[in-house]
Design a protein around this motif. Structure first.
Motif, mmCIF file in Angstrom:
data_model
loop_
_atom_site.group_PDB
_atom_site.id
_atom_site.type_symbol
_atom_site.label_atom_id
_atom_site.label_comp_id
_atom_site.label_asym_id
_atom_site.label_seq_id
_atom_site.Cartn_x
_atom_site.Cartn_y
_atom_site.Cartn_z
ATOM 1 N N THR A 124 0.829 -1.209 0.000
ATOM 2 C CA THR A 124 0.000 0.000 0.000
ATOM 3 C C THR A 124 0.865 1.261 0.000
ATOM 4 O OG1 THR A 124 -0.302 -0.403 2.361
ATOM 5 C CG2 THR A 124 -2.206 -0.764 0.966
ATOM 6 N N ALA A 125 2.162 1.121 0.322
ATOM 7 C CA ALA A 125 3.061 2.270 0.248
ATOM 8 C C ALA A 125 3.301 2.658 -1.206
ATOM 9 C CB ALA A 125 4.389 1.954 0.931
ATOM 10 N N LEU A 126 3.055 1.714 -2.117
ATOM 11 C CA LEU A 126 3.418 1.933 -3.513
ATOM 12 C C LEU A 126 2.211 2.216 -4.406
ATOM 13 C CD1 LEU A 126 6.078 -0.929 -3.863
ATOM 14 C CD2 LEU A 126 6.396 1.398 -3.062
ATOM 15 N N LEU A 127 1.102 2.652 -3.809
ATOM 16 C CA LEU A 127 -0.124 2.858 -4.593
ATOM 17 C C LEU A 127 0.106 3.759 -5.802
ATOM 18 C CD1 LEU A 127 -3.013 3.315 -1.990
ATOM 19 C CD2 LEU A 127 -2.468 1.340 -3.414
#
Lengths: 281, 290
Positions: A124-127
């Motif tokens: 989710t850090a890389l959305l």
């Protein structure tokens, strides 16, 4: 120790133990049973008493769910995206895992280590960057885009499971195939893949469940209805059904049944693959 | 064994491409773009050094999101893992129906979070939700709440959606407990240990490694938690139930401030590494000596 010899204290503990386990089962199953039950009620029944059984089971909720929203389309999208990404994931990772398990080449261990780092990256850090990549490839709001991402999301787990599987297959099998003159590719597809059936099923079941249930990337990588998946469509239901609760419960039921069926059928596989993925290592 | 080496890169290629496209390139992008003023696509990017990080440390929303994320990681690593382990410690003695309990307890973990979110949105529904219905039925009408929308109950209510469903933990710890050698348990019994003492001093230490693994999984899960919150409270009321992924999503989609969103992303990655190291160190998960 036989039951005859149990002291009062032990008997009380035993009863408490079963009560506790019953409570656990209740907590786990009640929400789902409640939703399935409510999907057969009418709106008036739900609003008047949330926990009562339906008087006469009604299918209006399901009829409404299917007519108000194109839920069958979303179901179809989910089936396509989940199936294709699961097959590709298992095929690609089986190929890589086989090479890691069997071939010697320079940088093998480093490459394996780098690929398994995928396990620890919080996705989710890389959305936004993942969106950028998919956008740059021209795959925004397409099923192909989601297939690509879902195939990758299961990379670390499948790699771990399948490498372990290939390592556990005796080398003699392949050597016999090579002696018989079979090539590398034929040996892999005709000899090794059938031998690795257990590991392939495990990896496939986990990949299926993850892709079928995925929500966050579906939200970020789609905008219209062309690639909208079933879990994502659920979040639109409150607005869409404007207080048609049976229809909403019907939609939730339709979304959870496939996961429950797959889990029920492949239960032992899920348990053993989860265990293989984290207990070993 | 003679293998045509030419096939090796071809067999590795699809996996490597997937890794590069979805993990490596985005990971590099998240770090690099956090140093830029990078907003709507097409408006270009300006290098601003650590300005996004400076904003981060002065942003009250970030402080709140970080606080909630850390609290939730703690709750999950302790309460959730303890519950799952406790159930596994009951089940490994194979009481009647242990397999059924294991299966039933796994079900909330294998259905989609979107569905779980919708289910709990309705369980907590102020009009017909189970909780208020039951409270009314037993004459505790004054205790009814709009659980998810009332700032005093939203945080614990949301937490309840995931903390009790420890099926993965139970399954993993149980698998490890079942693999413990019978003779070890026999020896403890011969030495006069009660079942409780055996569990506490013999079985639990043997499960340390797998419990560590489930803690890492619980921490990673909470660090990435998005869907359940997005569907139930969307971080509200106010910022009561927001966390880092929700904040990131809001900055990304609401403000279209990609540079700042990715700065939050960098923070999530860093916390992930820190949490994993701390848990591994604390439990010496990587110890090889048992």
């Amino acid at each position: 120790m036989s039951h005859m010899q149990m002291t009062t204290k032990e008997r009380v503990l035993c009863v408490l133990k079963y009560l506790f386990l019953a409570l656990c089962v209740f907590v786990a199953l009640f929400p789902i049973i409640w939703v399935i039950m409510s999907s057969f009620k009418t709106n008036a029944e739900i609003l008047s008493n949330g926990v009562a059984l339906p008087k006469t089971p009604s299918l209006t909720g399901y009829r409404n769910a299917l007519t108000i929203s194109p839920i069958l389309n979303y179901f179809g999208h989910s089936i396509i995206i989940t199936t294709v990404s699961t097959v590709l994931n298992v095929l690609f990772l089986a190929m890589a895992a086989y090479v890691f398990a069997r071939c010697r080449f320079r940088g093998r261990d480093v490459l394996y280590f780098i690929l398994s780092l995928a396990m620890v990256i919080p996705m989710t850090a890389l959305l936004h960057p993942v969106y950028s990549v998919i956008q740059a490839l021209g795959l925004y709001d397409t099923k192909t885009g989601l297939i690509l991402v879902y195939t990758a999301l299961n990379l670390p787990m499948s790699l771990l499971i399948l490498r372990g599987t290939f390592l556990s297959i005796p080398r003699a099998l392949e050597e016999a195939a090579y002696v018989d003159g079979a090539g590398f590719v034929r040996t892999f597809f005709q000899i090794m893949l059938p031998c690795a059936k257990g590991g392939l099923t495990s990896a496939a079941v986990l990949a299926f469940l993850q892709s079928w249930n995925e929500f966050t990337f579906a939200l970020v990588l789609t905008s219209g209805q062309d690639a909208r998946t079933l879990p994502l469509s659920l979040s639109y239901f409150t607005a869409q059904f404007s207080f048609d609760y049976p229809a909403m419960f019907a939609a939730v039921t339709i979304a959870v049944i496939p996961s429950i069926i797959v889990f029920a059928v492949f239960q032992e596989q899920v348990v053993s693959s989860l265990t293989a993925g984290s207990v070993k290592e | 064994m003679k293998i045509k080496k030419g096939w090796i890169p071809i067999f590795l290629l699809p996996a490597v491409i997937l890794f590069l496209l979805i993990y490596a390139v985005p990971l590099v992008m998240v770090f690099v773009t956090s140093l830029f003023d990078y907003r709507l696509t097409g408006q270009g990017m300006t290098f601003i050094g650590f300005d996004n990080y400076v904003r981060l440390f002065h942003d009250p929303d970030f402080a709140k999101a970080l606080f909630n994320t850390v609290i939730w990681i703690f709750i999950q690593c302790i309460a959730h893992v303890a519950l799952g382990t406790f159930i596994a410690l009951i089940l490994y003695k194979k009481p009647k129906g242990w397999k059924f309990v294991r299966t039933a307890y796994m079900i909330p973990n294998i259905i989609s979070n979107a569905a779980i979110g919708m289910i709990f949105l309705n369980i907590f529904n102020p009009q017909f939700g189970i909780i208020n219905s039951v409270l009314k039925a037993v004459g505790l009408e004054h205790l009814t709440h709009n659980w998810l929308m009332d700032s005093s109950t939203a945080f614990p209510s949301v937490t309840l959606i995931w903390v009790l469903f420890a099926g993965y933990t139970t399954t993993l710890v149980l698998a490890q407990a079942l693999s413990i050698d019978e003779s070890v348990l026999e020896a403890a019994k011969v030495d006069g240990a009660t079942p409780f003492q055996t569990d506490l001093f013999v079985v639990l230490p043997l499960l340390k490694k797998i419990i560590g693994t489930t803690m890492v999984m619980a921490a990673t899960y909470m660090l990435q938690m998005f869907d359940l919150i997005y569907i139930t409270t969307n971080g509200g009321p106010g910022k009561t139930t927001t966390n880092l992924p929700l904040l990131l999503y809001g900055v990304y989609k609401g403000e279209n401030n990609y540079g700042y969103a990715n700065t939050i992303g960098v923070f999530i990655v860093v916390i992930g590494v820190v949490a994993m190291t701390v848990i591994n160190k604390a439990l010496k998960v990587n110890d090889e000596d048992y």
